[in-house]
Design a protein around this motif. Structure first.
Motif, PDB file in Angstrom:
ATOM      1  N   ALA A 137      40.361  59.680  16.876  1.00  0.00           N
ATOM      2  CA  ALA A 137      39.455  60.580  17.593  1.00  0.00           C
ATOM      3  C   ALA A 137      38.887  59.945  18.854  1.00  0.00           C
ATOM      4  N   VAL A 138      38.814  58.634  18.897  1.00  0.00           N
ATOM      5  CA  VAL A 138      38.232  57.934  20.050  1.00  0.00           C
ATOM      6  C   VAL A 138      39.276  57.669  21.127  1.00  0.00           C
ATOM      7  N   THR A 139      40.387  57.046  20.728  1.00  0.00           N
ATOM      8  CA  THR A 139      41.394  56.642  21.717  1.00  0.00           C
ATOM      9  C   THR A 139      42.400  57.739  22.029  1.00  0.00           C
ATOM     10  N   GLY A 140      42.597  58.662  21.085  1.00  0.00           N
ATOM     11  CA  GLY A 140      43.610  59.692  21.273  1.00  0.00           C
ATOM     12  C   GLY A 140      44.998  59.223  20.930  1.00  0.00           C
ATOM     13  N   ASN A 141      45.145  57.964  20.509  1.00  0.00           N
ATOM     14  CA  ASN A 141      46.445  57.426  20.118  1.00  0.00           C
ATOM     15  C   ASN A 141      46.765  57.809  18.678  1.00  0.00           C
TER      16      ASN A 141
END
Length: 256
Positions: A137-141
């Motif tokens: 959710a933070v990095t999108g990876n």
């Protein structure tokens, strides 16, 4: 497809719908179901509606030794048969199914699909792809990959996918969750439920629109949804109405 099951009972309406959807999007596809149970008189009877419609589909018994030969799985399989290794916490059938799909793709290339994947549109244009199940959710990876849908060239080193991320020597794409896994396993039942009110009906319409716009396929997570019935007005009822033809027509005529 692979179906590692002692009987054909696990190949039911869901699985027939998956096959139907595949041929609806890929009229000239050649489908091989690798399965002891489906390579039988009963299995051929289940596939007859598709064969009668000139679709190229067959079932063959797996030859694990031949499939694993000259692959990293060969030693593990030999040790497993001799009792020198334990399969671990994952059931043997699941381990074998996972290894078999990888070995066959490595040797022959093509597309692998679980038997509970409903295809919505053509995979033409997709090459050397694996789908992300979840993203951070933070990095999108991507944070987890799933092997229910695999699209790879012959001899592609997909078995070591986590090790080659970022290595320019290997060419493959990690598709976003929406491509094949628009709904997580923990929420898959929501696609089978009909509207519970105005707000829910609006959510169902938007979810269906999103899936039709962004998804190539929908993984039904059979382990979690097998006993969930398709209700009128649900996302799955709409998908079934639009993407099922050969099997649905055959089922209707045989039950009337």
């Amino acid at each position: 497809m692979t179906l590692i099951s002692p009987t054909v009972d696990s190949f039911g309406e869901r699985e027939s719908f998956a096959v139907d959807s595949l041929f609806r999007s890929h009229r000239n596809a050649c489908l091989v179901i690798v399965s002891n149970s489906m390579d039988s008189e009963q299995g051929r009877a289940l596939l007859k509606p598709f064969i009668d419609n000139q679709f190229r589909v067959t079932a063959v018994k797996p030859d694990f030794a031949a499939a694993f030969k000259n692959t990293p799985a060969e030693t593990w399989f030999r040790d497993l048969k001799s009792g020198r290794v334990r399969p671990g916490d994952v059931p043997v059938a699941q381990n074998l199914s996972n290894l078999l799909r990888l070995a066959l793709l490595y040797k022959f290339g093509g597309i692998y699909l679980d038997t509970d994947v409903v295809v919505l549109r053509s995979f033409n244009g997709l090459r050397n792809c694996i789908g992300a199940q979840t993203v951070d959710a933070v990095t999108g990876n991507w944070s987890r990959l799933n092997n229910a849908v695999l699209i790879f060239d012959r001899n592609h080193p997909l078995v070591v996918v986590e090790r080659v991320i970022g290595d320019s020597g290997f060419n493959f794409t990690v598709m976003p969750p929406a491509a094949f896994y628009p709904v997580d396993w923990s929420r898959i039942a929501a696609l089978f439920h009909g509207p519970r009110g105005r707000v829910h009906a609006r959510w169902l319409r938007k979810k269906l629109e999103q899936i039709k716009k962004e998804s190539f396929a929908v993984h039904l997570w059979n382990r979690q949804s097998r006993d969930v019935k398709i209700e009128d007005g649900s996302v799955m009822s709409r998908i079934r109405m639009e993407y099922c033809s050969t099997f649905c027509n055959s089922s209707s005529s045989s039950s009337s």
